[in-house]
Design an enzyme around this catalytic site. Structure first.
Site, short mmCIF file in Angstrom:
data_model
loop_
_atom_site.label_atom_id
_atom_site.label_comp_id
_atom_site.label_asym_id
_atom_site.label_seq_id
_atom_site.Cartn_x
_atom_site.Cartn_y
_atom_site.Cartn_z
N SER A 50 0.83 -1.21 0.00
CA SER A 50 0.00 0.00 0.00
C SER A 50 0.87 1.27 0.00
O SER A 50 0.48 2.29 -0.59
CB SER A 50 -1.00 0.01 1.16
OG SER A 50 -0.35 0.18 2.38
N ASN A 51 2.03 1.20 0.62
CA ASN A 51 2.94 2.36 0.54
C ASN A 51 3.50 2.50 -0.88
O ASN A 51 3.70 3.62 -1.36
CB ASN A 51 4.06 2.24 1.57
CG ASN A 51 3.61 2.71 2.94
OD1 ASN A 51 3.40 3.90 3.16
ND2 ASN A 51 3.41 1.77 3.85
N LEU A 55 18.79 -6.09 6.18
CA LEU A 55 19.86 -5.94 5.20
C LEU A 55 21.22 -5.88 5.91
O LEU A 55 21.33 -5.33 7.01
CB LEU A 55 19.61 -4.66 4.39
CG LEU A 55 18.33 -4.73 3.54
CD1 LEU A 55 17.85 -3.35 3.13
CD2 LEU A 55 18.54 -5.62 2.31
N ASN A 109 13.59 4.09 4.55
CA ASN A 109 12.62 3.11 5.06
C ASN A 109 11.46 3.85 5.73
O ASN A 109 11.64 4.95 6.23
CB ASN A 109 13.31 2.21 6.10
CG ASN A 109 12.37 1.18 6.69
OD1 ASN A 109 11.65 0.50 5.98
ND2 ASN A 109 12.37 1.06 8.02
N HIS A 153 8.64 3.30 8.81
CA HIS A 153 8.34 2.46 9.97
C HIS A 153 7.09 3.03 10.67
O HIS A 153 6.98 4.24 10.83
CB HIS A 153 9.54 2.47 10.94
CG HIS A 153 9.30 1.62 12.14
ND1 HIS A 153 9.39 0.24 12.10
CD2 HIS A 153 8.94 1.94 13.40
CE1 HIS A 153 9.10 -0.24 13.29
NE2 HIS A 153 8.83 0.77 14.10
N VAL A 182 18.60 -1.98 12.79
CA VAL A 182 17.23 -1.92 12.28
C VAL A 182 16.46 -0.75 12.90
O VAL A 182 16.54 -0.51 14.11
CB VAL A 182 16.51 -3.25 12.58
CG1 VAL A 182 15.03 -3.17 12.26
CG2 VAL A 182 17.15 -4.38 11.79
C1 GRF Z 1 3.84 -0.46 6.75
O1 GRF Z 1 3.14 -0.28 7.95
C2 GRF Z 1 5.27 0.00 6.87
O2 GRF Z 1 5.43 1.08 7.72
C3 GRF Z 1 5.94 -1.20 7.46
O3 GRF Z 1 5.33 -2.30 6.84
C4 GRF Z 1 4.01 -1.94 6.42
C5 GRF Z 1 3.95 -2.21 4.95
O4 GRF Z 1 2.65 -2.03 4.44
N1 GRF Z 1 7.38 -1.13 7.27
P1 GRF Z 1 2.43 -1.98 2.88
O5 GRF Z 1 3.02 -3.28 2.29
O6 GRF Z 1 3.12 -0.78 2.34
O7 GRF Z 1 0.94 -1.94 2.69
#
Ligand code: GRF
Length: 203
Positions: free
Chosen positions: A12-13, A92, A106, A108, A143
């Site tokens: 989704s991101n 990684l 990244n 988070h 991490v």
């Molecule tokens: C998100 O909450 C991101 O912050 C975390 O993993 C999740 C990934 O969600 N690292 P998506 O695959 O982008 O929907």
């Protein structure tokens, strides 16, 4: 700026970045999406609009180093200058991180340095914080550490479960990640020691 997006699942991101990059004035284009899981749903989001995708299944490599070399090769072949981790569930190595120093970011789902690692939303609820959120940062070997580019705050409600909180944070992530990628791609976010400096936008 050409960017590579690394995913493991839903994506989704990635979708938020795809939508941002579709705008004519956006300074980044997604050159390649790499998934380490062949079944990552995010792959279809990229394929749907013709973005090149590649599956690099970590299980097919005897070592982490070999897997990461394949990832770096693919990114370089696609001309990627910035790598965005978006729900990428592999840790990684220091060598990979060093190879992409200050060009690897990244997202988070917490206000780092609070609640690194997994189970962030359950921990936020167990701790009783009233505000949580999301963080985009340059990746370092440890991490969920590294200079912070941007954060978005999200309220915690009394009746939240980890799932309802995750959904609210995710919505904030979808605005935050494209914003932070824009800052990096525009050259406005630069690392200075442990911090990131954000230059004013040209007017
Ligand atoms: C998100 O909450 C991101 O912050 C975390 O993993 C999740 C990934 O969600 N690292 P998506 O695959 O982008 O929907």
């Amino acid at each position: 700026m050409r960017i590579g997006v690394l995913i493991s699942g839903r994506g989704s991101n990635l979708q938020a970045l795809i939508e941002a990059a579709a705008k004519p004035d956006y300074p980044a284009e997604i050159a390649l999406v790499i998934a380490n899981q062949p079944e990552a749903a995010g792959l279809q989001r990229a394929e749907a609009i013709g973005i090149p995708t590649q599956v690099i299944d970590h299980r097919l490599f005897p070592s982490r180093v070999g897997f990461e070399a394949a990832v770096t090769d693919a990114l370089c072949t696609a001309g990627c200058e910035l790598v965005c981790l978006a729900g990428f569930m592999r840790v990684l190595t220091g060598d990979f991180v060093a190879r992409w120093t200050d060009r690897l970011i990244n997202i988070h789902p917490s206000l780092l340095p609070a609640f690194p690692g997994l189970h962030t939303h359950a921990e936020a609820l167990a701790t009783g914080v009233r505000i949580t959120g999301a963080t985009v940062h340059f990746v370092r070997e440890q991490v969920d550490q590294g200079p912070i580019i941007g954060q978005a705050a999200v309220p915690v409600h009394d009746d939240d479960t980890a799932d309802t909180l995750a959904a609210r944070v995710l919505e904030a992530e979808h605005a935050l990640y494209p914003h932070c990628v824009r800052l990096v791609a525009d050259g406005r976010a630069t690392v200075s020691g442990h911090r990131v400096r954000i230059a004013e936008a040209d007017t």
